[in-house]
Design a protein around this motif. Structure first.
Motif, PDB file in Angstrom:
ATOM      1  N   UNK A   1       0.839  -1.185   0.000  1.00 13.89           N
ATOM      2  CA  UNK A   1       0.000   0.000   0.000  1.00 13.89           C
ATOM      3  C   UNK A   1       0.886   1.251   0.000  1.00 13.89           C
ATOM      4  N   UNK A   2       0.572   2.184  -0.874  1.00 14.58           N
ATOM      5  CA  UNK A   2       1.363   3.405  -0.975  1.00 14.58           C
ATOM      6  C   UNK A   2       1.180   4.269   0.263  1.00 14.58           C
ATOM      7  N   UNK A   3       2.287   4.759   0.817  1.00 13.40           N
ATOM      8  CA  UNK A   3       2.232   5.699   1.928  1.00 13.40           C
ATOM      9  C   UNK A   3       3.058   6.929   1.568  1.00 13.40           C
ATOM     10  N   UNK A   4       2.497   8.081   1.856  1.00 19.17           N
ATOM     11  CA  UNK A   4       3.150   9.351   1.559  1.00 19.17           C
ATOM     12  C   UNK A   4       3.405  10.083   2.868  1.00 19.17           C
ATOM     13  N   UNK A   5       4.657  10.482   3.069  1.00 17.47           N
ATOM     14  CA  UNK A   5       5.047  11.134   4.317  1.00 17.47           C
ATOM     15  C   UNK A   5       5.609  12.507   4.015  1.00 17.47           C
ATOM     16  N   UNK A   6       5.178  13.485   4.798  1.00 15.02           N
ATOM     17  CA  UNK A   6       5.688  14.838   4.623  1.00 15.02           C
ATOM     18  C   UNK A   6       6.377  15.308   5.903  1.00 15.02           C
ATOM     19  N   UNK A   7       7.576  15.826   5.719  1.00 16.97           N
ATOM     20  CA  UNK A   7       8.364  16.325   6.831  1.00 16.97           C
ATOM     21  C   UNK A   7       8.893  17.711   6.486  1.00 16.97           C
ATOM     22  N   UNK A   8       8.799  18.708   7.420  1.00 19.14           N
ATOM     23  CA  UNK A   8       8.208  18.569   8.751  1.00 19.14           C
ATOM     24  C   UNK A   8       6.687  18.699   8.721  1.00 19.14           C
ATOM     25  N   UNK A   9       6.030  18.406   9.824  1.00 15.20           N
ATOM     26  CA  UNK A   9       4.589  18.568   9.902  1.00 15.20           C
ATOM     27  C   UNK A   9       4.212  20.040   9.985  1.00 15.20           C
ATOM     28  N   UNK A  10       5.097  20.840  10.572  1.00 13.78           N
ATOM     29  CA  UNK A  10       4.860  22.283  10.676  1.00 13.78           C
ATOM     30  C   UNK A  10       6.190  22.998  10.578  1.00 13.78           C
ATOM     31  N   UNK A  11       6.138  24.207  10.025  1.00  9.65           N
ATOM     32  CA  UNK A  11       7.355  24.974   9.810  1.00  9.65           C
ATOM     33  C   UNK A  11       7.015  26.462   9.919  1.00  9.65           C
ATOM     34  N   UNK A  12       7.834  27.188  10.671  1.00  9.58           N
ATOM     35  CA  UNK A  12       7.624  28.625  10.833  1.00  9.58           C
ATOM     36  C   UNK A  12       8.934  29.327  10.513  1.00  9.58           C
ATOM     37  N   UNK A  23       8.780  15.493   0.790  1.00  2.00           N
ATOM     38  CA  UNK A  23       7.746  14.474   0.608  1.00  2.00           C
ATOM     39  C   UNK A  23       8.438  13.173   0.227  1.00  2.00           C
ATOM     40  N   UNK A  24       8.042  12.075   0.862  1.00  2.00           N
ATOM     41  CA  UNK A  24       8.575  10.776   0.476  1.00  2.00           C
ATOM     42  C   UNK A  24       7.421   9.793   0.294  1.00  2.00           C
ATOM     43  N   UNK A  25       7.618   8.816  -0.581  1.00  2.00           N
ATOM     44  CA  UNK A  25       6.583   7.822  -0.855  1.00  2.00           C
ATOM     45  C   UNK A  25       7.228   6.445  -0.915  1.00  2.00           C
ATOM     46  N   UNK A  26       6.469   5.438  -0.521  1.00  2.00           N
ATOM     47  CA  UNK A  26       7.036   4.104  -0.326  1.00  2.00           C
ATOM     48  C   UNK A  26       7.104   3.288  -1.613  1.00  2.00           C
TER      49      UNK A  26
END
Lengths: 111, 116
Positions: A1-12, A23-26
């Protein structure tokens, strides 16, 4: 199953800075990749669509890159402005039309 | 163009009631998508149509959910009976894409559903 991860969750960051969202995807067998922007209480607005055969796309101060082999994409924002404050979503295409989204990066640009 | 139109924008209902969400895609677009967004699960594709025909409904959570597209300018997403865990923002999107063809999806403003 494809999973998409974004880092960071928040940025200021302060106004005027250049920044990179990740962004990374499996599963590297993706069709295309797209970056969206979502403002609070609103729908999504497309920023950049990268075809699977491309390595990057540019629109104004935005540049998105795609490395399928490593399962990564980055969104580069140059000379950030307060109006850039929003949540940025990365999404990969499983097939030509089926989007799988990351959880997003909430970006705040401080004047 | 007015963009993708969704109604209602907000809906509050009680558990067990039927809920119907409506969507008018951009004129000329032949693909329509229904998404759900929650804090826990993010944005998920529920179902999409090409030329009014459902292509992939694997994201529909269970039989309580159903979607129809009777013509090129109208679609509905129905939940019957509704449950508190259905509370979410439901987005409709449309595009000029098709089988083997990726085109940008244009999103509506969403319907914020609260089931008490």
């Amino acid at each position: 199953k494809q999973e998409v991860t974004q880092i960071p969750a928040a940025l200021s960051v302060p106004e005027g800075e250049n920044l990179v969202l990740n962004c990374s995807f499996t599963d590297s067998a993706i069709y295309n990749l797209q970056w969206f922007r979502q403002d609070p209480g609103k729908g999504l607005t497309s920023l950049l669509l990268i075809q699977s055969s491309q390595r990057e796309q540019t629109s104004g101060r935005l540049n998105a890159s795609l490395d399928k082999s490593s399962g990564r994409s980055t969104l580069y924002i140059a000379a950030s402005q307060p109006g850039d404050s929003a949540t940025y979503l990365c999404a990969v295409y499983q097939g030509a039309q089926k989007l799988v989204f990351g959880q997003g990066t909430r970006l705040t640009i401080n004047p | 163009d007015a963009g993708v139109i969704q109604s209602p924008r907000h809906e509050v209902t009680e558990m067990g009631q039927e809920v119907t969400l409506r969507c008018k895609p951009i004129s000329g677009h032949n693909s329509l998508f229904w998404y759900r967004q929650t804090m826990m699960r993010g944005l998920e594709l529920l179902i999409y149509f090409n030329n009014n025909v459902p292509i992939d409904d694997s994201g529909m959570p269970e039989d309580r959910f159903s979607a129809k597209m009777p013509n090129a300018s109208f679609s509905t997403l129905k939940i019957q009976p509704s449950e508190p865990r259905d509370s979410a923002v439901y987005f409709c999107a449309s595009s000029l894409g098709g089988v083997g063809l990726t085109k940008t999806q244009y999103f509506g403003p969403g319907t914020r559903l609260l089931v008490l």
